[in-house]
Each structure stands twice: as C-alpha cells, then as structure tokens.
Design an enzyme around this catalytic site. Structure first.
Site, PDB file in Angstrom:
ATOM      1  N   GLY A 176       0.427 -13.672  -9.388  1.00  0.00           N
ATOM      2  CA  GLY A 176       0.809 -14.673 -10.365  1.00  0.00           C
ATOM      3  C   GLY A 176      -0.255 -15.756 -10.509  1.00  0.00           C
ATOM      4  O   GLY A 176      -1.413 -15.525 -10.235  1.00  0.00           O
ATOM      5  N   CYS A 209     -12.952  -6.036   3.093  1.00  0.00           N
ATOM      6  CA  CYS A 209     -12.204  -5.059   3.895  1.00  0.00           C
ATOM      7  C   CYS A 209     -12.374  -3.641   3.332  1.00  0.00           C
ATOM      8  O   CYS A 209     -12.374  -2.664   4.079  1.00  0.00           O
ATOM      9  CB  CYS A 209     -10.730  -5.433   3.992  1.00  0.00           C
ATOM     10  SG  CYS A 209      -9.943  -5.727   2.410  1.00  0.00           S
ATOM     11  N   CYS A 251      -8.525  -0.963   6.773  1.00  0.00           N
ATOM     12  CA  CYS A 251      -7.850  -2.181   6.311  1.00  0.00           C
ATOM     13  C   CYS A 251      -7.941  -3.238   7.401  1.00  0.00           C
ATOM     14  O   CYS A 251      -7.962  -2.904   8.583  1.00  0.00           O
ATOM     15  CB  CYS A 251      -6.376  -1.892   6.020  1.00  0.00           C
ATOM     16  SG  CYS A 251      -6.147  -0.802   4.614  1.00  0.00           S
ATOM     17  N   CYS A 267      -0.841  -6.616   2.701  1.00  0.00           N
ATOM     18  CA  CYS A 267      -1.988  -6.763   1.795  1.00  0.00           C
ATOM     19  C   CYS A 267      -1.451  -7.086   0.402  1.00  0.00           C
ATOM     20  O   CYS A 267      -0.325  -6.717   0.054  1.00  0.00           O
ATOM     21  CB  CYS A 267      -2.779  -5.444   1.770  1.00  0.00           C
ATOM     22  SG  CYS A 267      -3.973  -5.318   0.431  1.00  0.00           S
ATOM     23  N   ASP A 268      -2.280  -7.757  -0.378  1.00  0.00           N
ATOM     24  CA  ASP A 268      -1.947  -8.101  -1.756  1.00  0.00           C
ATOM     25  C   ASP A 268      -1.562  -6.861  -2.580  1.00  0.00           C
ATOM     26  O   ASP A 268      -0.721  -6.915  -3.474  1.00  0.00           O
ATOM     27  CB  ASP A 268      -3.229  -8.721  -2.364  1.00  0.00           C
ATOM     28  CG  ASP A 268      -2.940  -9.577  -3.565  1.00  0.00           C
ATOM     29  OD1 ASP A 268      -1.772  -9.873  -3.819  1.00  0.00           O
ATOM     30  OD2 ASP A 268      -3.907  -9.941  -4.261  1.00  0.00           O
TER      31      ASP A 268
END
Ligand code: SF4
Ligand code: SF4
Length: 371
Positions: free
Chosen positions: A66, A255, A261, A276-277
C-alpha cells in the site's frame, strides 16, 4: 539475536493510487482480510519496542504499502520518538520509506531529511511510461505528483532513490528513461521486473515483462551503465551494484542474490507477521507481534522451512555455469510445478554471456567502492 530487518505496513494494503500491476493489492486480495486499516498507536509501540529489544548491532525499519504515508506524518514522528525511547545505547537504527510520493509536501520532506529516512520514490520513467499503469483512483496519471515529490525531496536535501517497475513498454524505452534520470541528477536507481497476478499465467497482461524483453532491457541498461562507469561516472543501479559486490568477493545485499531467503519480519498493520513482502498471505502467517514473542515467530518460520527450502535450487541452477553470479534469484519468480525454475533464467544466462568480461572489468575499476 543478529541485526534485525523489519518491514512495516502502516496503512496495510490501502493506497491512494491504483497501479495496474500492484503485487501487494493482488496478494492482499487473496487473504481472508485484504486490508487491516491504519496501524494503531499501541501496535506501533509494540512493534518498535519488541524489535529494538531483540536486535543486536543494528535494526532497520522499512515502511511500505500500500502507501505508508496514508498513516500520516504524526505516525512517523511517533516512530522516531519510540525508537529514541527504546533503542539501547550503541544500537544502530535506520529507517527507509517506500512511497509513491503523492502526499509528500514540504513538511513531509523536511521531516524525512531531518530524521535521515532513506526514501524510495516510485517512478516508472518518463511521463508516457509512468502514466500508462500508475493511475489515480479517478483514472488519471500520477506522473506530475511524483515529479513534484522528487523536486521537494531534492530541495529538502532528503536522500532518495528511484524505484522503477520494469514493464514491457518501459523496457523498450530504457535508454530514454536512464538518460532522463541522469539529466535530473537522480543517480540511484532500482529496477524491479514487473510481476504478473498470482492467479494468472505469466506474460498475459499489457504490462507483462517477458523473458525476451527483460534480456534486451538488461543488455541495454548495462551498456548505458558501463559506458558511464568507464568514463569515471558512477550511477548506482542496484542489480549491477550487487553483481559488483559478488565479483569483488563481498556479500551481496539483495536477498534475491544471496542464494537463499533472508530472515525478515513483514508486519501488517494489525501486528500480523509474515516472512517476506511477497508472502504476506494467510498460509504464510507466522504469528502476531502483539501476542507472540520473536522466538515464536522465528520457530514458525523454521517449521514452515521458508529459508531452508529456498536453499534447494533446481537442477538447472546447480549445473549452471553462472550460478556463482546469479544464485537462482528470488523464489517469487519461480514458475512452480515439478520443473520449477526462474522465469527469467534465460534472461540472466544471455545477459551474463553478453556482459561478463565488462562486468569483471567494472568490478576492477570500482574496487573499494562497494562494502
Ligand atoms: S522471497 Fe525473494 S524477496 Fe522474499 S526473502 Fe526470498 S529472495 Fe528475498
Ligand atoms: S542463470 Fe538460470 S540456471 Fe543459472 S543460476 Fe540463474 S536462474 Fe539458475
């Protein structure tokens, strides 16, 4: 505990733009609750206190969306106050803000400069390429607002880099885009391949970046960058910076280029934590920072084998001559299924074949510049 990296969604998936390719809107729509609203003062205090107490050495906070500025400037003033209150002496605390820039007035920019936030400003090249997909809710382009934000950030002397999503039209226009950024004095670039919706086959959207288009993009961008480097003028392009770090025997910071990761905490506005996003979805829920300890969140990540499984590379990576440079890339780019592999594998291979001698040359020229 080692240094800690926290990503926070202060306004959840809420946004004042409607970019056609937004991966977070796509991801959030697949959750039971797509939007958790604005983070409360209590949740913010818990997040800041808990991670500062858990970290040793350094603790980095990255605010994303967002659109994170929807939480308001007072929210961010509070962030800084809380960090001053809870950081132990000697702990290095840093802040980054990824924003579309629409709400950045002079007061915001002064604050970001004063408090040393590293700002990532989302801009997709020139007006034509930007306005194609980065639209307002009223379906108008957002280019003029982003340009104003860049001017205000510059005037306030805030540190910012440009984050550009590489769509098909943008890839074709990379020469124009790169030179436009340079002409404006924007010398820190990050180019991210555009993602397709999770539920769709890749390559079917107007913005979709095919492997062939990405190959041409990488080659062209590299030519432009290398020409500058060989004249002693360094433009920071995050992907090339990471390749330089690898070629100079250092650890890359991205990463996606370390071969696995990393451990991070993505905190949604209600305190939910994900690994993670790209995986802020119900099936990757690790716990909630308001009710779970950091040790419990870590145990949930281990039980899910999020980091462990990312080390298992497909056979084609294990046998690839470029693995030392490429390391397989981000798992979110994997195609899925039995012969899962990186969607952009052929782009990377062709790019390395094309650029390797000059990449090595650049790594020699830029010795000592990367840490
Ligand atoms: S999924 Fe990609 S972005 Fe997320 S931690 Fe793994 S490599 Fe990094
Ligand atoms: S180029 Fe392809 S096969 Fe080689 S390491 Fe990268 S993703 Fe794997």
């Amino acid at each position: 505990m080692p240094p800690v990296s926290v990503m926070i969604k202060p306004a959840s998936s809420g946004c004042n733009l409607r970019c056609a390719y937004c991966f977070y809107a796509d991801e959030a729509a697949l959750r039971g609750v797509p939007n958790y609203g604005i983070m409360s003062a209590d949740t913010l205090e818990t997040v800041v206190r808990t991670f500062l107490q858990a970290a040793t050495g350094s603790c980095s906070f990255a605010f994303q969306g967002g659109e994170p500025t929807l939480a308001g400037l007072e929210f961010f003033r509070r962030v800084v106050q809380l960090q001053k209150k809870y950081a132990r002496p000697g702990l290095v605390v840093s802040n980054a803000l990824q924003t579309n820039g629409v709400l950045l007035d002079e007061e915001w920019c002064r604050f970001l400069a004063q408090e040393n936030f590293l700002v990532g400003l989302s801009l997709d090249g020139v007006k034509d390429t930007h306005d194609l997909f980065r639209r307002t809710p009223a379906d108008t382009g957002s280019y003029a607002a982003v340009l104003r934000a860049a001017q205000r950030l510059t005037a306030a002397k805030a540190s910012f880099n440009i984050l550009t999503v590489v769509t098909a039209p943008l890839a074709k226009n990379i020469t124009k885009v790169y030179n436009f950024y340079k002409k404006n004095g924007w010398l820190y670039h990050q180019y991210i391949p555009c993602m397709d919706p999770l539920a769709n086959e890749r390559g079917g959207q107007p913005y979709s970046l095919t492997p062939a288009a990405y190959t041409e993009f990488l080659k062209r961008l590299f030519d432009l960058w290398y020409q500058d480097v060989s004249r002693g003028f360094l433009v920071s392009v995050r992907y090339f910076d990471n390749l330089m770090q690898i070629l100079q025997g250092r650890a890359p910071e991205s990463c996606a280029m370390t071969g696995q990761c990393n451990v991070q905490y993505l905190v949604e506005s209600n305190g939910n934590v994900y690994p993670c996003d790209f995986y802020a979805m119900d099936e990757y829920y690790l716990g909630n920072i308001c009710t779970d300890t950091v040790a419990r969140l870590d145990a949930a990540r281990t039980a899910m084998r999020f980091v462990e499984d990312s080390r298992e590379k497909p056979a084609q990576c294990r046998e690839c001559r470029w693995f030392g440079l490429c390391r397989g890339g981000c798992r979110r780019d994997y195609t899925g299924g039995a012969d899962s592999h990186n969607y952009y594998c052929e782009s990377y291979r062709e790019f390395f074949e094309y650029a390797y001698p000059r990449l090595r040359q650049a790594a020699l020229l830029l010795r000592g510049l990367y840490r």
